[in-house]
Enzyme design. Structure first.
Site, PDB file in Angstrom:
ATOM      1  N   ARG A  79      40.070-109.051   8.895  1.00 53.27           N
ATOM      2  CA  ARG A  79      39.529-109.206   7.549  1.00 53.27           C
ATOM      3  C   ARG A  79      38.963-110.624   7.406  1.00 53.27           C
ATOM      4  O   ARG A  79      39.451-111.553   8.035  1.00 53.27           O
ATOM      5  CB  ARG A  79      40.623-109.003   6.497  1.00 53.27           C
ATOM      6  CG  ARG A  79      40.999-107.550   6.292  1.00 53.27           C
ATOM      7  CD  ARG A  79      42.037-107.393   5.212  1.00 53.27           C
ATOM      8  NE  ARG A  79      43.313-107.956   5.584  1.00 53.27           N
ATOM      9  CZ  ARG A  79      43.762-109.150   5.256  1.00 53.27           C
ATOM     10  NH1 ARG A  79      43.042-109.949   4.471  1.00 53.27           N
ATOM     11  NH2 ARG A  79      44.931-109.589   5.658  1.00 53.27           N
ATOM     12  N   TYR A 207      35.057-103.609  10.817  1.00 54.51           N
ATOM     13  CA  TYR A 207      36.510-103.759  11.007  1.00 54.51           C
ATOM     14  C   TYR A 207      37.254-103.033   9.874  1.00 54.51           C
ATOM     15  O   TYR A 207      36.933-103.204   8.692  1.00 54.51           O
ATOM     16  CB  TYR A 207      36.913-105.249  11.030  1.00 54.51           C
ATOM     17  CG  TYR A 207      38.423-105.392  10.948  1.00 54.51           C
ATOM     18  CD1 TYR A 207      39.221-105.083  12.064  1.00 54.51           C
ATOM     19  CD2 TYR A 207      39.060-105.727   9.758  1.00 54.51           C
ATOM     20  CE1 TYR A 207      40.598-105.140  11.978  1.00 54.51           C
ATOM     21  CE2 TYR A 207      40.446-105.788   9.667  1.00 54.51           C
ATOM     22  CZ  TYR A 207      41.204-105.485  10.779  1.00 54.51           C
ATOM     23  OH  TYR A 207      42.575-105.517  10.699  1.00 54.51           O
ATOM     24  N   GLY A 208      38.281-102.267  10.254  1.00 54.24           N
ATOM     25  CA  GLY A 208      39.016-101.398   9.326  1.00 54.24           C
ATOM     26  C   GLY A 208      39.267-101.987   7.947  1.00 54.24           C
ATOM     27  O   GLY A 208      38.881-101.401   6.935  1.00 54.24           O
ATOM     28  N   LYS A 216      42.125-101.433   1.578  1.00 54.39           N
ATOM     29  CA  LYS A 216      42.302-102.691   0.849  1.00 54.39           C
ATOM     30  C   LYS A 216      41.405-102.746  -0.393  1.00 54.39           C
ATOM     31  O   LYS A 216      41.804-103.267  -1.438  1.00 54.39           O
ATOM     32  CB  LYS A 216      42.001-103.873   1.765  1.00 54.39           C
ATOM     33  CG  LYS A 216      42.863-103.915   3.020  1.00 54.39           C
ATOM     34  CD  LYS A 216      44.326-103.966   2.699  1.00 54.39           C
ATOM     35  CE  LYS A 216      45.173-104.046   3.954  1.00 54.39           C
ATOM     36  NZ  LYS A 216      46.613-104.067   3.617  1.00 54.39           N
ATOM     37  N   HIS A 236      50.956-104.361  -2.172  1.00 57.99           N
ATOM     38  CA  HIS A 236      50.876-104.396  -0.705  1.00 57.99           C
ATOM     39  C   HIS A 236      52.291-104.186  -0.158  1.00 57.99           C
ATOM     40  O   HIS A 236      52.913-105.115   0.351  1.00 57.99           O
ATOM     41  CB  HIS A 236      50.318-105.769  -0.295  1.00 57.99           C
ATOM     42  CG  HIS A 236      49.879-105.856   1.130  1.00 57.99           C
ATOM     43  ND1 HIS A 236      49.752-107.042   1.787  1.00 57.99           N
ATOM     44  CD2 HIS A 236      49.531-104.915   2.031  1.00 57.99           C
ATOM     45  CE1 HIS A 236      49.334-106.835   3.028  1.00 57.99           C
ATOM     46  NE2 HIS A 236      49.204-105.544   3.198  1.00 57.99           N
ATOM     47  N   SER A 258      50.268-109.461   5.803  1.00 61.81           N
ATOM     48  CA  SER A 258      49.734-108.684   6.918  1.00 61.81           C
ATOM     49  C   SER A 258      50.357-109.131   8.235  1.00 61.81           C
ATOM     50  O   SER A 258      50.561-110.323   8.469  1.00 61.81           O
ATOM     51  CB  SER A 258      48.223-108.874   7.003  1.00 61.81           C
ATOM     52  OG  SER A 258      47.655-108.600   5.759  1.00 61.81           O
ATOM     53  N   CYS A 260      53.335-108.795   9.499  1.00 64.05           N
ATOM     54  CA  CYS A 260      54.695-109.347   9.479  1.00 64.05           C
ATOM     55  C   CYS A 260      55.721-108.239   9.651  1.00 64.05           C
ATOM     56  O   CYS A 260      56.886-108.393   9.278  1.00 64.05           O
ATOM     57  CB  CYS A 260      54.958-110.088   8.172  1.00 64.05           C
ATOM     58  SG  CYS A 260      54.122-111.661   8.071  1.00 64.05           S
ATOM     59  N   GLY A 261      55.304-107.085  10.180  1.00 62.52           N
ATOM     60  CA  GLY A 261      56.287-106.053  10.536  1.00 62.52           C
ATOM     61  C   GLY A 261      56.525-104.995   9.480  1.00 62.52           C
ATOM     62  O   GLY A 261      57.568-104.347   9.499  1.00 62.52           O
ATOM     63  N   LYS A 262      55.568-104.786   8.563  1.00 59.49           N
ATOM     64  CA  LYS A 262      55.766-103.729   7.549  1.00 59.49           C
ATOM     65  C   LYS A 262      55.889-102.362   8.219  1.00 59.49           C
ATOM     66  O   LYS A 262      56.746-101.564   7.869  1.00 59.49           O
ATOM     67  CB  LYS A 262      54.602-103.695   6.551  1.00 59.49           C
ATOM     68  CG  LYS A 262      54.758-104.688   5.420  1.00 59.49           C
ATOM     69  CD  LYS A 262      54.050-104.272   4.136  1.00 59.49           C
ATOM     70  CE  LYS A 262      52.579-104.059   4.300  1.00 59.49           C
ATOM     71  NZ  LYS A 262      51.893-105.313   4.694  1.00 59.49           N
ATOM     72  N   ASP A 285      52.073 -99.487   4.093  1.00 55.53           N
ATOM     73  CA  ASP A 285      51.217-100.630   3.732  1.00 55.53           C
ATOM     74  C   ASP A 285      50.987-100.782   2.227  1.00 55.53           C
ATOM     75  O   ASP A 285      50.882-101.899   1.753  1.00 55.53           O
ATOM     76  CB  ASP A 285      49.866-100.489   4.444  1.00 55.53           C
ATOM     77  CG  ASP A 285      49.041-101.770   4.421  1.00 55.53           C
ATOM     78  OD1 ASP A 285      49.626-102.854   4.589  1.00 55.53           O
ATOM     79  OD2 ASP A 285      47.813-101.683   4.229  1.00 55.53           O
ATOM     80  N   SER A 376      44.588-106.107  17.504  1.00 54.77           N
ATOM     81  CA  SER A 376      44.134-104.760  17.884  1.00 54.77           C
ATOM     82  C   SER A 376      44.970-103.737  17.108  1.00 54.77           C
ATOM     83  O   SER A 376      46.117-103.996  16.745  1.00 54.77           O
ATOM     84  CB  SER A 376      44.257-104.554  19.392  1.00 54.77           C
ATOM     85  OG  SER A 376      45.538-104.919  19.844  1.00 54.77           O
ATOM     86  N   ARG A 377      44.365-102.573  16.855  1.00 50.29           N
ATOM     87  CA  ARG A 377      44.966-101.646  15.893  1.00 50.29           C
ATOM     88  C   ARG A 377      45.004-100.221  16.409  1.00 50.29           C
ATOM     89  O   ARG A 377      44.234 -99.831  17.276  1.00 50.29           O
ATOM     90  CB  ARG A 377      44.110-101.655  14.606  1.00 50.29           C
ATOM     91  CG  ARG A 377      44.060-102.995  13.891  1.00 50.29           C
ATOM     92  CD  ARG A 377      45.301-103.197  13.071  1.00 50.29           C
ATOM     93  NE  ARG A 377      45.325-104.480  12.388  1.00 50.29           N
ATOM     94  CZ  ARG A 377      45.861-104.639  11.183  1.00 50.29           C
ATOM     95  NH1 ARG A 377      46.385-103.631  10.528  1.00 50.29           N
ATOM     96  NH2 ARG A 377      45.899-105.835  10.626  1.00 50.29           N
ATOM     97  N   TYR A 501      63.984-105.945  13.832  1.00 47.20           N
ATOM     98  CA  TYR A 501      63.751-104.530  14.193  1.00 47.20           C
ATOM     99  C   TYR A 501      64.856-103.627  13.616  1.00 47.20           C
ATOM    100  O   TYR A 501      65.203-103.750  12.446  1.00 47.20           O
ATOM    101  CB  TYR A 501      63.600-104.381  15.707  1.00 47.20           C
ATOM    102  CG  TYR A 501      62.447-105.228  16.232  1.00 47.20           C
ATOM    103  CD1 TYR A 501      61.128-104.920  15.866  1.00 47.20           C
ATOM    104  CD2 TYR A 501      62.661-106.339  17.057  1.00 47.20           C
ATOM    105  CE1 TYR A 501      60.062-105.694  16.326  1.00 47.20           C
ATOM    106  CE2 TYR A 501      61.597-107.113  17.504  1.00 47.20           C
ATOM    107  CZ  TYR A 501      60.304-106.782  17.131  1.00 47.20           C
ATOM    108  OH  TYR A 501      59.260-107.534  17.569  1.00 47.20           O
TER     109      TYR A 501
HETATM  110  C1  OXD Z   1      46.293-105.848   6.548  1.00 48.96           C
HETATM  111  C2  OXD Z   1      46.322-104.439   7.020  1.00 48.96           C
HETATM  112  O1  OXD Z   1      45.464-106.651   7.046  1.00 48.96           O
HETATM  113  O2  OXD Z   1      47.162-103.684   6.513  1.00 48.96           O
HETATM  114  O3  OXD Z   1      47.096-106.173   5.675  1.00 48.96           O
HETATM  115  O4  OXD Z   1      45.504-104.058   7.863  1.00 48.96           O
HETATM  116 MN    MN Z   2      48.283-104.567   4.927  1.00 50.95          MN
END
Ligand code: OXD
Ligand code: MN
Length: 592
Positions: A79, A207-208, A216, A236, A258, A260-262, A285, A376-377, A501
């Site tokens: 982003r 980009y997504g 978003k 979020h 973003s 951070c392990g959501k 998310d 990468s996603r 984890y």
């Molecule tokens: C972010 C995502 O960037 O969820 O927060 O992709």
């Molecule tokens: Mn997000």
């Protein structure tokens, strides 16, 4: 080679939609218009076209059935907050934390860029729902795009196609979204929102986070704006269900910045000692939350898929994500092995002896560069998640008992504490700080204030957003309790103090027990805190058990510095900041 796309007729008789698509087509001048229906047959045909056009590479279908690989332009991997605009009528409505331009000026600039931009291309008309079909909270979006990657990703990430045409009918309201990749030039990249027109225009990126407009742009930026006006909240936040061995279910929503392990937290598998406990995922998310008839906060996940960060994902860190991305998934910017498999740093097993990195260059374990881009996603349907909560499709959503704010902080922030009450919890969320990650272009590792993890996603003035949070309390008879967590605190030698984890279940259990009034806490200057013995540590390694008191400790010197650092954001927002938050700051200082 696949057959050329048959000319497609409008799939709706909605006069507003027909007129708008016609207007945008006259602006962008595509060679063809394709109205999507979301069918399996359409997916297969468009996927084949994407393969023929080298937009997607078909992966090894024996290992990864239904999976495809995409490489983005190397200039377009995250982003871009400096290119993201909130175009409210006045600058003050967007506030000091958003880029702003007057709507008329931005429309002029973007229409100039879009003029003729789809010549030689197809314009896809993508209808989608954010939220389960039939839910009173669900919103309808339409995205016009010249990117097949976007169409196929939107089909994973949202309920896309006929289901949305049906819900729209001939007079429904919808969010307008226009996307053109243009020439994927960072100098001509704008992600723009027009809250007063319920409209989004995104150009120059593929980009997504910039182009899957339901995510978003609609679900958070326009969603937060709509939520303020309509009395709900777009956050979020992941949503998960905690099921006890007795079948008691408790739902929590948690905000983390973003990367951070959501996704990991939303799909957590409890450690062996927690036999009978189960975590189910409602969302990973975004949460849309509204007071229900019973005075509780009810949440839906507006999305239908996961757009997760890949590096670091393995059968230990997130087995459910590994399964979710084992079929029907689009991978972006990971590494590609000679046998058509994918690889990334942190995947199980040895690195491949050779592969192509995310830029398509030969890579070996001796290379200095990373094989997969750190951001990468994977885009995978949520239905692939073995831990999917059936309630993820419930139009009424789930009742939320706890809201959790989490940051990535090497120091200062303890493993967990509970806010004294809602107003204090809003202050805790508003002052969240976190180290920056690769999900957004910027300085990695630097701590920045990221209130409620919404800094890049709030569609209006952040000070007014805090006021909206405070106001929501009045609409709730039985508000969720609010907590703060930090899985990332480090010892002096740089090692993590908490294993994270699946072990986060131990902290989650304390949170659930607090919500249900079953476990004690002591009053600290920060809020209610557990004694180390209140956290179930059976089966925790000796090192982790020894580290627990330090992970939970308070360092007053660090906290005095922290309060001063928080002021940086408060000063920027000063004239719009609700007084309640300034009082909370004073109270914290006096407690310290
Ligand atoms: C972010 C995502 O960037 O969820 O927060 O992709
Ligand atoms: Mn997000």
């Amino acid at each position: 080679m696949s057959a050329p796309a048959p000319a497609s007729a409008p799939r709706t008789d909605h006069p507003g939609v027909i007129a708008w698509v016609d207007e945008m087509a006259r602006l962008c001048l595509p060679d063809r218009i394709h109205w999507c229906d979301g069918s399996e047959e359409e997916k297969e045909r468009l996927t084949q076209q994407a393969v023929d056009a080298k937009i997607l590479i078909r992966l090894n279908q024996e290992k990864l059935p239904g999976c495809y690989y995409h490489r983005s332009n190397p200039n377009d991997v995250a982003r871009v907050e400096e290119c993201t605009y909130i175009c409210t009528r006045t600058r003050d409505e967007a506030g000091p934390t958003n880029n702003w331009m007057a709507p008329a000026d931005m429309y002029r600039k973007l229409y100039d860029l879009c003029h003729g931009a789809m010549k030689g291309r197809t314009m896809y008309v993508v209808p989608y729902l954010m939220g389960p079909p039939g839910s009173p909270m669900t919103k309808i979006g339409l995205e016009l795009t010249d990117s097949l990657y976007v169409v196929l990703s939107m089909r994973i990430m949202t309920r896309m196609g006929q289901v949305a045409w049906d819900q729209l009918g001939s007079g429904g309201t919808y969010t307008k979204g226009l996307h053109s990749m243009l020439d994927v030039n960072p100098g001509r990249r704008f992600i723009t929102h027009f809250p007063q027109d319920n409209a989004i225009i995104s150009v120059g990126s593929n980009y997504g986070g910039n182009v899957l407009l339901g995510k978003k742009c609609l679900a958070l930026r326009l969603g937060s704006y709509l939520g303020r006006d309509e009395g709900w909240m777009a956050e979020h936040m992941l949503i998960l269900g905690v099921e006890s061995p007795h079948g008691e279910k408790t739902y929590v929503a948690a905000a983390f910045p973003s990367s951070c392990g959501k996704t990991n937290f939303a799909m957590l598998i409890p450690p062996k000692q927690f036999s009978g406990w189960k975590i189910t995922t409602v969302g990973d998310d975004i949460a849309w939350m509204k007071p229900g008839p019973d005075g509780r906060l009810r949440a839906i996940n507006p999305e239908a898929g996961y757009f997760g960060v890949v590096p670091g994902t393995n059968s230990k860190s997130n087995p459910n994500a590994m399964q979710a991305m084992s079929r029907d998934t689009i991978y972006t910017n990971v590494a590609l092995t000679p046998d058509g498999d994918v690889w990334w740093e942190g995947k199980d097993g040895e690195p491949p002896k050779e592969c192509l990195d995310w830029k398509g260059n030969p890579w070996t374990p001796a290379s200095n560069e990373k094989a997969a881009h750190p951001n990468s996603r994977f885009a995978a349907p949520m239905a692939n998640n073995p831990a999917l909560a059936p309630e993820a499709n419930d139009p009424d959503g789930v009742p939320i008992s706890a809201l959790i704010f989490g940051g990535r902080r090497a120091t200062t922030l303890p493993l967990v504490f509970q806010a004294f009450n809602w107003i204090h919890g809003v202050y805790v969320g508003a002052t969240m700080g976190s180290e920056m990650t690769a999900a957004a272009a910027g300085t990695l590792g630097q701590v920045r204030r990221d209130p409620m993890a919404m800094l890049p996603f709030c569609g209006y003035n952040m000070g007014d957003y805090f006021a909206h949070w405070l106001k929501m309390r009045k609409l709730l008879k039985n508000p969720p309790k609010i907590f703060s967590v930090n899985w990332f605190r480090k010892a002096k030698d740089g090692s993590f103090l908490w294993p994270g984890y699946g072990e986060n279940m131990r902290v989650l259990k304390w949170i659930v027990d607090r919500c249900r009034g079953r476990v004690p806490a002591y009053e600290s200057p920060l809020g209610w805190m557990p004694d180390p013995s209140d956290i179930d540590s059976t089966g925790l390694s000796d090192t982790d058990r020894t580290n627990l008191p330090e992970a939970l400790s308070l360092n007053f010197e660090e906290w005095k510095r922290e309060v001063l650092l928080q002021d940086e954001l408060f000063f920027r927002l000063y004239s719009d900041l609700p007084k309640e938050l300034l009082f909370q700051r004073e109270l914290l200082i006096s407690r310290l």
